[in-house]
Design an enzyme around this catalytic site. Structure first.
Site, PDB file in Angstrom:
ATOM      1  N   GLU A 173      14.761  32.223  22.359  1.00  0.00           N
ATOM      2  CA  GLU A 173      14.278  31.533  23.551  1.00  0.00           C
ATOM      3  C   GLU A 173      15.104  31.820  24.798  1.00  0.00           C
ATOM      4  OE1 GLU A 173      11.540  29.736  24.036  1.00  0.00           O
ATOM      5  OE2 GLU A 173      10.945  30.279  21.990  1.00  0.00           O
ATOM      6  N   SER A 453     -14.272 -15.982 -12.192  1.00  0.00           N
ATOM      7  CA  SER A 453     -13.514 -16.567 -13.307  1.00  0.00           C
ATOM      8  C   SER A 453     -12.005 -16.443 -13.161  1.00  0.00           C
ATOM      9  CB  SER A 453     -13.943 -15.910 -14.624  1.00  0.00           C
ATOM     10  OG  SER A 453     -15.305 -16.171 -14.846  1.00  0.00           O
TER      11      SER A 453
END
Lengths: 760, 202
Positions: A173, A453
């Site tokens: 870079e 239930s």
């Protein structure tokens, strides 16, 4: 005239200088503020529970290898670097990663884990004389808590950045990074030449410093005014900070990818996102690929444009080699390597979104949303990645199988489930729906459905809490019931087989076989109000409407709420508030909040023991006996099926010794599925629990409970002569006193008794 | 009438009962917990009924026959109750309890609590760890949680008089801190009773 002009020019110049200076001072102020308090918004990181290794742990070498794979450890011949391991039949050699826990840092260790038939035998570290008693393996990162659209990053300090990465960035870079003062005239000149040649902007010529400034403040458009501003700020930045500080900021700031609404910033997070490993473990090829992305993370996206990404990576590798950063041999190996990008990387916010949702909600009670999204907190949770993976797998496979077998429209079924640890209330796994990765409606927390239930255990618990009236062998009447309600409606419950009426039944049997009429009468006998109180004592936070129909589950609850209630049963009556979190630390690892284990007395021990005894019968001969199609028959467990009107909701809730599981199956549009609790939810529960090696339910009998043998015919105390006997737990002092007719000491029976003793 | 496997299983249970007898409770008699009563042919309510595929794990017998109850354990056997965490715990838990003790001695009960919770994740029903956790919570001033934890510890103590005495003392102190003098008095009496059941004194 002239002098006036000159004065005007001078004034203009002076004003210009002052204005320029002020502008520069202003920019200086801005850049220093931005940089000095480099306070990136860092989302909170969420971790699973760490794997604990200790001699005696029941785990084999394959299982450990599987967990290491999940953590991104590399399988190698001879492990030497952190995050690698080797496995043979009865041994795993590994080099663990250093990790900052809430109670301190654990260093990287070279460990030899030896197994025998029952589990881990010893954990040896070279240079340490005795086996380790206990070591932790770094926990799986399972997500981050961030704003709707947000930058995410994992901050690295300069010294944590591997040399190849740092040097590589500079090489690719900004070659002259260490010699320029923020801007590089050489770079600009070179870029201009290149751009003029091409007739368009092909090269930026920006230094690392300029790129950092641009990432900090500015948009990506490149007009001249911005260029100048950027250059000034870059120079100012370099006046105040040294090169290493600038480089560190760059490494943490640069944009390297997008994951849905989450922007991946910095190399620390990118290493996890693309390779599921920390930056310290990157090889040359991986390092080169990440550096490639700095040029254009979406253009070179390795998942979407693998060819393009590979071309760029190989170019970067060539630069590495030409500059002597890597050897020819490394270069050859690296260019031959595939991209190696993991399909789902660190998972970020993607892995286990439903569980992270639970964690987020729990945290929001103690933390501000903004802090969670920006302060980089580290959140240590209770998630067991193995349990979660098995849960997701068995929900997916189970629903597919049920749909195929029963001709149900493909994909129409939904499910939700939780698995918790019995003796702490920790949530080990959670499924918010059929698709584990889907970040949508969290049914485990938010879908409130009638529980059918599943309410019954709390009715029977209420009854068994009145030992002067009820015990497990009490006779209940299963007979029709018709009640006019205050609002004028009529409640007329039916049995599951609508026409069936079972007459006189024993209490435990009515629960095990889930008889509705007997239960409805029992609910009235103990009063709906008392049933509601029992549910609240078990951990239900809302007060249920105390209607007669409550006994049959006319109450809408989420799987999470059901799990809380059943976990209180599972732990013998002690209530552990369900939790998904253990500890929270700040970004530096300083502890902030401990979410310690809380325990409260919820339900009385003795009736809970009796209720659970009956729930075991559910699995032995009742509605839940299907569990033993999956689970080893010697494993004791207790559970309950639940089915609601028209087969809209199928439930199964149950527990063994170590875990509680609650599963719901149904449809989002609440249409009938044709599935009962036993056919819809039980198979998923059983398959998951079998995969997790559910431990046997093994309650300690409370001292106030006594085991008594009862003659089945008379319901009285059995004796030598009795042939049909059942051994039942009773609350002390409330077992039948009278002896059964068969119990008498008849001599003929006595001879038979003598023979029996011979057999024993 | 009695098939050999059943009798043998019961024989094993008798042996098991005797070995566990020292703990004061008997294992649940599972072979005789057979359930093929009058309504055994009735269809199960929730299930589309018995598939018949399950290998009956524990209810393989049609009928169980009365078996004389085990006799009460003589007092002298209480000597066999473990007194120290080392006697019943794996090395991981022993090392964590040591760490916790050190932290507690150094006035860091919060650390001790965290370490003991870690130990409980490894051995969730280790009554010694629970008892220690209750004591350390008391030291940290968490009297309400100390009481609840001691309560939990007692329910896992299985009649161990050494543990029960500790737990009741913790309960007594916790209740006193909460202003429950009567409850504290009762707990102290319980602690004394547990102490009297100890054979050797401690």
């Amino acid at each position: 005239m002239r002098s006036k002009l000159r004065v005007a020019a001078l004034v203009t110049l002076a004003v210009g200088l002052v204005a320029g200076s002020l502008y520069i001072l202003y920019l200086d102020q801005v850049i220093r503020e931005r940089f000095a308090g480099v306070r990136w918004a860092v989302p909170s990181k969420v971790f699973a529970a760490p794997l604990e290794l200790y001699p005696g742990k029941t785990m084999d070498a394959q299982a450990l290898a599987r967990e290491l794979d999940r953590l991104g450890y590399r399988k190698v011949g001879t492990p030497s670097k952190p995050g690698s391991y080797a496995q043979s039949g009865r041994a795993v050699d590994l080099v663990s990663r250093a990790f900052q826990y809430w109670d301190g840092r654990e260093p990287s260790r070279r460990l030899f884990v030896r197994f025998d038939a029952s589990g881990i035998r010893e954990i040896v570290e070279p240079g340490v004389s005795s086996s380790h008693a206990l070591v932790r393996i770094d926990p799986l990162a399972i997500g981050s808590i961030h704003a709707a659209r947000a930058e995410d990053r994992l901050l690295l300090r300069r010294e944590e950045v591997p040399e190849l990465l740092a040097k590589g960035i500079i090489l690719v870079e900004d070659r002259h990074f260490y010699s320029h003062w923020g801007v590089s005239l050489r770079g600009i000149a070179r870029a201009m030449v290149a751009n003029i040649k091409a007739g368009r902007v092909v090269q930026g010529g920006s230094t690392i410093t300029q790129q950092l400034v641009r990432n900090f403040f500015l948009t990506l458009d490149q007009n001249l005014q911005r260029k100048i501003k950027e250059a000034i700020m870059a120079i100012l930045l370099e006046l105040h900070y040294d090169k290493e500080e600038v480089l560190e900021a760059y490494i943490n700031e640069i944009f390297l990818g997008q994951d849905g609404s989450r922007a991946i910033h910095g190399f620390g997070l990118a290493a996890g996102h693309y390779f599921n490993k920390p930056v310290s473990e990157l090889n040359a090829a991986e390092t080169a690929l990440l550096i490639s992305l700095a040029k254009g993370a979406s253009y070179y996206n390795p998942r979407r444009h693998p060819e393009r990404a590979r071309g760029r990576r190989d170019l970067v590798l060539r630069l590495f080699r030409d500059d002597g950063l890597i050897t020819e041999e490394t270069y050859q190996r690296a260019v031959a390597a595939p991209l190696g990008v993991e399909s789902d990387g660190d998972g970020g916010a993607v892995r286990y979104p439903a569980f992270v949702d639970l964690v987020r909600r729990q945290l929001e009670a103690d933390y501000r949303k903004e802090d969670l999204q920006s302060e980089g907190l580290r959140i240590f949770t209770t998630l067991d990645p193995h349990a979660q993976a098995e849960l997701e797998r068995h929900i997916r496979d189970g629903l597919e199988r049920i749909e195929a077998q029963r001709g149900i429209e493909e994909g129409s079924l939904e499910a939700a489930a939780l698995i918790t640890r019995t003796e702490s209330g920790e949530v080990a796994a959670l499924a918010g729906g059929r698709e584990g990765r889907y970040r949508g409606f969290n049914r485990a927390l938010d879908a409130r459905r009638p529980i059918g239930s599943l309410a019954k255990p709390f009715v029977y618990h209420t009854a068994l809490s009145q030992p002067e009236r009820f015990h497990l062998y009490s006779l209940l009447e299963d007979k029709p019931l018709r009640l006019e309600m205050p609002n004028g409606s009529v409640w007329e419950p039916k049995n599951y087989d609508a026409d069936a009426v079972y007459g006189e039944v024993r209490l435990y049997e009515a629960l095990a076989r889930s008889y509705n009429l007997a239960t409805a009468h029992l609910g009235l006998a103990v009063t709906p109000k008392a049933v509601a109180r029992t549910m609240q004592a078990a951990g239900l936070e809302r007060a249920p409407a105390a209607l007669p129909s409550l006994a049959l589950g006319a109450i809408d609850l989420s799987p999470m709420e059901v799990a809380q209630m059943f976990s209180t049963l599972a732990s013998g009556g002690f209530r552990y508030p369900l939790t998904g979190i253990r500890e929270v630390t700040d970004a530096q690892g300083e502890p902030l909040t401990r979410y310690g284990m809380q325990v409260e007395r919820g339900l009385d021990e003795a009736p809970t023991y009796l209720t659970n005894w009956a729930l075991e019968q559910v699995a032995i001969f009742g509605t839940g006996s299907g569990v033993y199609r999956w689970i080893e028959p010697s494993t004791r467990l207790a559970g309950k099926t639940g089915t609601t009107d028209g087969y809209r909701d199928a439930w199964f809730a149950g527990f063994g010794g170590d875990r509680v599981g609650v599963f719901w199956v149904g449809r989002d549009d609440n249409q009938p599925t044709g599935l009962s609790g036993a056919s819809g939810a039980l198979p998923l529960w059983s398959a998951t629990m079998a995969a997790l090696d559910l431990q046997s339910y093994d309650p300690f009998m409370p001292s106030s409970v006594t085991q008594v043998q009862i003659d089945r015919d008379s319901g009285l105390r059995a004796g030598e002569g009795c042939q049909k006997v059942i051994s039942l737990p009773f609350i002390e002092g409330f077992a039948p006193e009278r002896e059964a007719p068969c119990a008498g000491s008849d001599t003929s029976e006595g001879v038979r008794g003598w023979f029996q003793r011979l057999w024993q | 009438m009695v098939s050999a496997p059943v009798a043998m299983t019961r024989g094993v249970l008798v042996v098991l009962s005797l070995t566990l007898g020292a703990c004061g409770t008997l294992p649940q008699e599972r072979t005789t917990g057979t359930v093929t009563g009058p309504s055994s042919s009735a269809p199960a309510q929730d299930e589309e009924t018995a598939t018949g595929q399950r290998q009956a794990p524990r209810d393989g017998t049609e009928v169980a026959i009365y078996q004389p109850p085990e006799r009460e354990q003589p007092e002298a056997l209480t000597e066999q109750y473990p007194r120290k965490v080392e006697e019943v715990s794996g090395p991981a838990v022993v090392s964590l309890v040591k760490q916790a003790d050190q932290a507690a001695r150094e006035g860091r009960p919060e650390t001790a609590i965290a370490v003991l919770e870690r130990a409980l994740r490894i051995e969730p029903r280790n009554a010694f760890v629970w008892a220690r956790l209750a004591e350390v919570r008391l030291q940290a001033g968490e009297s309400q949680q100390a009481a609840a934890t001691a309560d939990r510890a007692n329910s896992l103590a299985r009649g161990n008089p050494y543990l029960e005495a500790r737990n009741w003392r913790t309960l007594a102190d916790a209740r006193r801190q909460q202003g429950d003098t009567q409850g504290a008095q009762l707990a102290r009496q319980q602690a004394e009773q547990a102490r009297l059941r100890q054979t050797g004194g401690d």
